[in-house]
Design a protein around this motif. Structure first.
Motif, mmCIF file in Angstrom:
data_model
loop_
_atom_site.group_PDB
_atom_site.id
_atom_site.type_symbol
_atom_site.label_atom_id
_atom_site.label_comp_id
_atom_site.label_asym_id
_atom_site.label_seq_id
_atom_site.Cartn_x
_atom_site.Cartn_y
_atom_site.Cartn_z
ATOM 1 N N SER A 143 35.841 30.545 33.770
ATOM 2 C CA SER A 143 36.685 31.426 32.962
ATOM 3 C C SER A 143 37.004 32.708 33.711
ATOM 4 O O SER A 143 36.148 33.259 34.408
ATOM 5 C CB SER A 143 35.969 31.794 31.658
ATOM 6 N N HIS A 144 38.219 33.166 33.512
ATOM 7 C CA HIS A 144 38.663 34.465 34.018
ATOM 8 C C HIS A 144 39.351 35.162 32.856
ATOM 9 O O HIS A 144 40.204 34.571 32.189
ATOM 10 C CB HIS A 144 39.637 34.315 35.190
ATOM 11 N N LEU A 178 43.345 25.698 30.534
ATOM 12 C CA LEU A 178 43.884 26.392 29.369
ATOM 13 C C LEU A 178 44.317 27.796 29.734
ATOM 14 O O LEU A 178 43.656 28.467 30.531
ATOM 15 C CB LEU A 178 42.817 26.496 28.266
ATOM 16 N N ARG A 179 45.377 28.240 29.131
ATOM 17 C CA ARG A 179 45.818 29.635 29.228
ATOM 18 C C ARG A 179 45.805 30.182 27.812
ATOM 19 O O ARG A 179 46.306 29.544 26.878
ATOM 20 C CB ARG A 179 47.226 29.758 29.801
ATOM 21 N N ILE A 180 45.238 31.362 27.664
ATOM 22 C CA ILE A 180 45.094 31.976 26.351
ATOM 23 C C ILE A 180 45.582 33.413 26.453
ATOM 24 O O ILE A 180 45.209 34.134 27.377
ATOM 25 C CB ILE A 180 43.618 31.936 25.891
ATOM 26 N N VAL A 181 46.415 33.829 25.496
ATOM 27 C CA VAL A 181 46.891 35.204 25.435
ATOM 28 C C VAL A 181 46.604 35.714 24.028
ATOM 29 O O VAL A 181 47.006 35.101 23.037
ATOM 30 C CB VAL A 181 48.400 35.307 25.742
ATOM 31 N N ARG A 227 47.621 29.603 23.117
ATOM 32 C CA ARG A 227 46.397 28.879 23.479
ATOM 33 C C ARG A 227 46.861 27.472 23.812
ATOM 34 O O ARG A 227 47.066 26.658 22.914
ATOM 35 C CB ARG A 227 45.407 28.816 22.318
ATOM 36 N N THR A 228 47.014 27.189 25.092
ATOM 37 C CA THR A 228 47.655 25.928 25.427
ATOM 38 C C THR A 228 47.264 25.427 26.810
ATOM 39 O O THR A 228 46.905 26.210 27.687
ATOM 40 C CB THR A 228 49.189 26.079 25.350
ATOM 41 N N ASP A 229 47.365 24.126 26.957
ATOM 42 C CA ASP A 229 47.236 23.526 28.285
ATOM 43 C C ASP A 229 48.626 23.184 28.835
ATOM 44 O O ASP A 229 48.759 22.605 29.896
ATOM 45 C CB ASP A 229 46.337 22.294 28.265
ATOM 46 N N LEU A 274 43.479 34.941 29.443
ATOM 47 C CA LEU A 274 42.344 34.149 29.901
ATOM 48 C C LEU A 274 42.812 32.868 30.563
ATOM 49 O O LEU A 274 43.792 32.255 30.136
ATOM 50 C CB LEU A 274 41.425 33.763 28.732
ATOM 51 N N GLU A 275 42.078 32.480 31.588
ATOM 52 C CA GLU A 275 42.217 31.177 32.226
ATOM 53 C C GLU A 275 40.875 30.488 32.020
ATOM 54 O O GLU A 275 39.837 31.023 32.427
ATOM 55 C CB GLU A 275 42.479 31.336 33.719
ATOM 56 N N VAL A 276 40.879 29.340 31.364
ATOM 57 C CA VAL A 276 39.629 28.662 31.033
ATOM 58 C C VAL A 276 39.738 27.191 31.421
ATOM 59 O O VAL A 276 40.648 26.491 30.979
ATOM 60 C CB VAL A 276 39.300 28.783 29.531
ATOM 61 N N THR A 277 38.806 26.747 32.245
ATOM 62 C CA THR A 277 38.691 25.328 32.595
ATOM 63 C C THR A 277 37.306 24.862 32.171
ATOM 64 O O THR A 277 36.307 25.202 32.823
ATOM 65 C CB THR A 277 38.892 25.111 34.105
#
Length: 100
Positions: A88-89, A54-57, A38-40, A7-10
Motif C-alpha cells: 500500500s501507498h 486498486l486505486r482509491i481516492v 475505489r476501483t481496479d 491510495l494504491e493498494v495491491t
C-alpha cells in the motif's frame, strides 16, 4: 481546506478485506470523508513501473479529518491488517494549485 487521500493498494492476501470494508466505510463517513473512487479499473497514461491493483481516492474536509481517521483507535487494527496484507501507498494531497 479540502484534502485528498490517494491510495494504491495491491492485496497480497484477501484475509483482511471482508473485515476491513464495513468499518473503513463507516469511519471515513464519520470523519467527513467521501470516496470518490475505489476501483481496479484504471490505466497508466504516463511513466513506467508496476501498477497497483486498486486505486482509491477519498475527499476529506480537512487535513485534520484525514489524520484523525488514520489515528482512530477503531481503525488502527484494520489499518494494520491492510498494511500487513497488501502493498500500500497512501498520499495525502492538499486541494490547492501552487502553480496557478
Amino acid at each position: 481546506m479540502t484534502y485528498y487521500s490517494v491510495l494504491e493498494v495491491t492485496p497480497t492476501t484477501q484475509d483482511w478485506v471482508a473485515d476491513y470494508i464495513g468499518p473503513a466505510n463507516r469511519l471515513v463517513a464519520q470523519y467527513g470523508g467521501k470516496y470518490l473512487a475505489r476501483t481496479d479499473s484504471h490505466e497508466r497514461l504516463e511513466g513506467q513501473g508496476e501498477g497497483a491493483a486498486l486505486r482509491i481516492v477519498i475527499e476529506w474536509p480537512s487535513r485534520e479529518a484525514a489524520i484523525n481517521f488514520m489515528n482512530d483507535p477503531e481503525y488502527v487494527p484494520h489499518l494494520k491488517a491492510r498494511t500487513e496484507g497488501s502493498i500500500s501507498h497512501h498520499f495525502l494531497i492538499e486541494g490547492k494549485d501552487d502553480l496557478a
